[in-house]
Design an enzyme around this catalytic site. Structure first.
Site, short mmCIF file in Angstrom:
data_model
loop_
_atom_site.label_atom_id
_atom_site.label_comp_id
_atom_site.label_asym_id
_atom_site.label_seq_id
_atom_site.Cartn_x
_atom_site.Cartn_y
_atom_site.Cartn_z
N TYR A 45 0.79 -1.23 0.00
CA TYR A 45 0.00 0.00 0.00
C TYR A 45 0.83 1.28 0.00
O TYR A 45 0.28 2.35 0.24
CB TYR A 45 -0.95 0.00 1.20
N SER A 114 -3.72 -7.14 8.19
CA SER A 114 -4.29 -7.52 6.91
C SER A 114 -3.17 -8.03 5.99
O SER A 114 -2.48 -8.97 6.35
CB SER A 114 -5.06 -6.35 6.31
N TYR A 115 -2.94 -7.39 4.84
CA TYR A 115 -1.87 -7.84 3.96
C TYR A 115 -0.52 -7.78 4.69
O TYR A 115 0.35 -8.64 4.51
CB TYR A 115 -1.83 -6.95 2.72
N TRP A 162 -11.27 -5.08 -3.18
CA TRP A 162 -9.88 -5.01 -2.75
C TRP A 162 -8.94 -5.41 -3.89
O TRP A 162 -7.89 -4.80 -4.09
CB TRP A 162 -9.66 -5.92 -1.54
N ASP A 239 -14.51 -8.67 12.33
CA ASP A 239 -13.51 -8.67 11.27
C ASP A 239 -13.77 -9.82 10.30
O ASP A 239 -14.32 -10.87 10.68
CB ASP A 239 -12.12 -8.81 11.88
N HIS A 273 -12.52 -4.70 10.64
CA HIS A 273 -11.18 -4.95 10.12
C HIS A 273 -10.15 -3.90 10.57
O HIS A 273 -8.97 -4.22 10.74
CB HIS A 273 -11.22 -5.01 8.60
#
Length: 559
Positions: A45, A114-115, A162, A239, A273
């Site tokens: 990101y 997350s990622y 996403w 989440d 999330h």
């Protein structure tokens, strides 16, 4: 230990990988002599985002080196990006490179959610000699069941929104698409193009509908015994990965390679999330007590494992749970809780459980000779997703608890509701529905949802799930149905931690769609990626002595 160091920034430092590709790392160092433990964050990101810069500065202020790295093929890093794959070796190579730098003391901890959590789990089994601990937030370790194909269905909204946003080298805007139209595109495999992109990983996800070597190659759930680093895991009841955080916790606590890995910990709050950003999730304000200083907790974790500071964190309970309904934190030691009273609450009706105004009931009494319930599932008119465990675009598909009564007024939603409770009832643990059901086609979906109904009628969703009928026997191969044949289905509704207050009622919804969270089953038995045909399905749900459909509730006895 001195705090508030000034910071030396070294930007776009090229970090070599084993295949010659160079990744871009921004490095934040305390302005002081000596060597430092390092916090590594790897992201698709942009490592130059303001929140990344601020976190890098904060770690350096506290005496840590911090390395912020763009993953392969994103932003300033070389190579080709393919979402979610190829991160284990790159993470290992980066850790080995850090360990050899003159400012490194040989201890590395990884951070991010997350990622940024996924890349931690991917690198951990490679066991770099320098990887000391990790702190993954909100992430699964099995992409098939945790993200792309839970219950054998396709988790449409997150995969498309996403996936489109993360395609290419830089961030892609998705704000101006007509998502109502895009989600209904057929065939499914072409949805990315009609929504404005052509994504190879989308086509691969749609094509690999079963658990095969493609998914197995990045599944960490079969590698717990190869992970030596302890993990501080963070999750939320609302989440996307609520269930997976507990799988990860148990995986390391029970099977970790080292005593250190078996000291992993987990915290779960009433969060979506983004975790502890607000007291309010969806419609519900869980109060000031619901906020938690997760960054402070993470820093204690790093201080203990990388600095050897005896701050007592590993002596604390390994499990911290926020119990909704009473809105209190509680320390626990195992999952599921050892004192759980597993109760079967059976579905009942006189054959008219359709809508919340129907005659569907829910109780611990075993069913007798009761008529079945019926509804029609039309994939052209699916049940809409209203909140729940969604990600990552709440302005497109909202997440969290919302009033479900509009959903429950549909004739294709069966509602089974208990009598008002005579006392508080805590339900904390994994939730499962066992359903005896039939359809008149070769394939269909079955969905279920657990709902807390207040004295005023507000229907708060707690958790939900889906099973694609062709995968009722397992996810490695499909087996179509015999039309109108009765089958037993187990629907995993993930997890919750909630006290149903006195006077509240427990409700279970049963239907065949939850769209656009999940793709629509066309009821044809055809390949769902390429199918353009749709048919209406006539559904039957049995609840009798011979076929006792029920929900299995993990009831926690009152102290």
């Amino acid at each position: 230990m001195k705090a508030n160091y000034e910071v030396d920034m070294r930007l776009n430092v090229k970090t070599p990988m084993r295949d010659g590709v160079e990744l871009s790392s921004d490095i934040y160092l305390p302005k002081a002599p000596g060597k430092f433990p390092t916090v590594l964050m790897r992201t698709p990101y942009d490592n130059n985002m303001s929140n990344m810069i601020e976190k890098g500065m904060q770690f350096a202020n506290h005496g840590y080196a911090c390395v912020m790295q763009d993953v392969r093929g994103r932003w300033d890093s070389d190579g080709v990006h393919y979402a979610l794959f190829n991160h284990g070796p790159d993470g290992f190579d980066t850790q080995e490179w850090i360990g050899r730098q003159e400012w490194s003391d040989g201890n590395i901890g990884m951070s991010g959610g997350s990622y940024l959590g996924w890349v931690q789990w991917q690198s951990a089994p490679h066991r770099s000699q320098y990887l000391t601990c990790i702190a993954p937030r909100v992430m699964c370790c099995d992409l098939y069941s945790g993200l792309i194909h839970p219950g054998g269905a396709f988790q449409l909204s997150v995969a498309l929104t996403w996936g489109m946003r993360t395609n290419g080298r830089t961030a892609q805007s998705i704000e101006y698409h007509n998502w109502t139209e895009a989600f209904r595109t057929v065939p499914l495999i072409e949805m990315d193009q009609l929504a404005g992109r052509e994504l190879q990983f989308w086509k691969d996800w749609v094509t690999h509908t079963e658990y095969d070597d493609y998914w197995d190659s990045v599944n960490v759930e079969n590698k717990w015994d190869e992970i030596a680093a302890p993990a501080l895991i963070m999750g939320g009841w609302y989440d996307l990965y609520s269930h997976n955080t507990f799988i990860n916790f148990n995986g390391l606590r029970l099977n970790g390679r080292t005593p250190e890995a078996r000291q992993s910990q987990l915290i779960v709050g009433p969060w979506p999330h983004g975790l502890s950003l607000s007291t309010k999730t969806g419609d519900i304000d869980f109060g000031a007590n619901s906020l938690y200083d997760l960054d402070g907790l993470e820093r204690r974790w790093f201080d203990y494992w990388m600095r050897g500071i005896d701050n007592g964190i590993v002596d604390e309970a390994p499990l911290r749970l926020f119990i909704m309904g009473v809105n209190e934190w509680r320390n626990e030691h195992e999952w599921p809780l050892a004192r759980t009273d597993w109760q079967k609450w059976y579905l009942h009706s006189g054959g008219n459980a359709n809508t919340l105004l129907g005659d569907g009931g829910l109780s611990t009494d075993e069913p007798g000779d009761e008529p079945a319930d019926h509804f029609v599932y039309d994939p052209d008119f699916p049940v809409q997703t209203v909140g729940g465990n969604n990600c990552c675009s709440p302005h497109i598909v909202p997440w969290g608890p919302y009033d479900q009564r509009d959903v429950e007024m549909r004739a294709d939603v069966l509602c089974y509701t208990s009598e008002p409770l005579e006392s508080d009832l805590e339900v904390t643990g994994p939730i499962k529905v066992v359903l005896y059901a039939a359809t008149d086609g070769l394939d269909t979906d079955w969905t279920a949802k657990l709902v807390d109904v207040s004295t005023g009628g507000y229907a708060k969703n707690l958790c939900d799930g889906i099973i694609r009928a062709r995968y009722r026997g397992g996810f490695t191969s499909a087996k179509l149905l015999e039309p109108n044949w009765l089958y037993k289905y187990e629907i995993d509704l993930a997890v919750t931690g909630n006290v149903f207050k006195k006077g509240h009622r427990i409700r279970v919804e049963v239907s065949s769609s939850n769209f656009p969270r999940f793709d629509r089953n066309h009821n044809t038995g055809n390949d769902l990626g390429t199918d353009t045909e749709m048919r209406t399905a006539r559904q039957t749900v049995q609840h009798s002595g011979a076929y006792p459909s029920h929900i299995l509730l993990p009831v926690i006895p009152a102290e």
